[in-house]
Design an enzyme around this catalytic site. Structure first.
Site, PDB file in Angstrom:
ATOM      1  N   HIS A  21       0.494  -1.047   0.266  1.00 42.26           N
ATOM      2  CA  HIS A  21       0.068   0.127   0.233  1.00 42.26           C
ATOM      3  C   HIS A  21       1.126   1.419  -0.242  1.00 42.26           C
ATOM      4  O   HIS A  21       2.016   0.997   0.577  1.00 42.26           O
ATOM      5  CB  HIS A  21      -0.943  -0.313   1.249  1.00 42.26           C
ATOM      6  CG  HIS A  21      -1.961  -0.810   1.449  1.00 42.26           C
ATOM      7  ND1 HIS A  21      -3.170  -1.260   0.787  1.00 42.26           N
ATOM      8  CD2 HIS A  21      -1.901  -2.344   1.861  1.00 42.26           C
ATOM      9  CE1 HIS A  21      -4.192  -2.222   0.804  1.00 42.26           C
ATOM     10  NE2 HIS A  21      -3.219  -3.169   1.662  1.00 42.26           N
ATOM     11  N   CYS A  33      -2.161   4.873  -4.154  1.00 46.06           N
ATOM     12  CA  CYS A  33      -3.062   3.253  -4.077  1.00 46.06           C
ATOM     13  C   CYS A  33      -4.230   3.939  -5.217  1.00 46.06           C
ATOM     14  O   CYS A  33      -4.209   2.433  -6.318  1.00 46.06           O
ATOM     15  CB  CYS A  33      -4.151   2.898  -3.193  1.00 46.06           C
ATOM     16  SG  CYS A  33      -2.309   2.349  -2.276  1.00 46.06           S
TER      17      CYS A  33
END
Length: 109
Positions: A21, A33
């Site tokens: 992430h 993201c």
């Protein structure tokens, strides 16, 4: 940190893996993201729709993981089209990496 690993064989992309992430913003508002997800899923969907190819896809449970492998037995023209779409994805990911390299790295194996 998002890690992108590109698998190549004889200069042709055989697959890729995206994990991690970016954590560049709060959950649900992480633009890095979101960009990586949009680019990668868009490319996979394009390969499936425009090339008629069903790649092997593995997605992690909580998100943050995508592995895609192209089939080995593609006809030459189909392989060329799929390669072009995946290389286009890679160019887009490299653009994101250039501007946000503290959140994403790309390497080949």
């Amino acid at each position: 940190m998002i890690k992108v690993l590109i698998d190549r064989n004889d200069n042709e992309v055989t697959g890729f893996e995206i994990s991690g992430h970016a954590e560049s913003g709060p959950y649900g508002h992480d633009l890095v993201c979101a960009a990586v997800s949009a680019v990668s899923f868009g490319a996979v969907n394009a390969v499936m729709e425009l090339c008629g190819v069903e790649p092997a896809i593995d997605q992690g449970g909580e998100g943050g993981f995508l592995r895609v492998m192209l089939p080995d037995n593609l006809e030459a023209e189909t392989k060329r089209k799929a390669q072009l779409l995946i290389e286009g994805m890679l160019v887009s990911l490299q653009t994101i990496e250039r501007d946000y390299n503290q959140y994403i790295t790309i390497s080949e194996r």
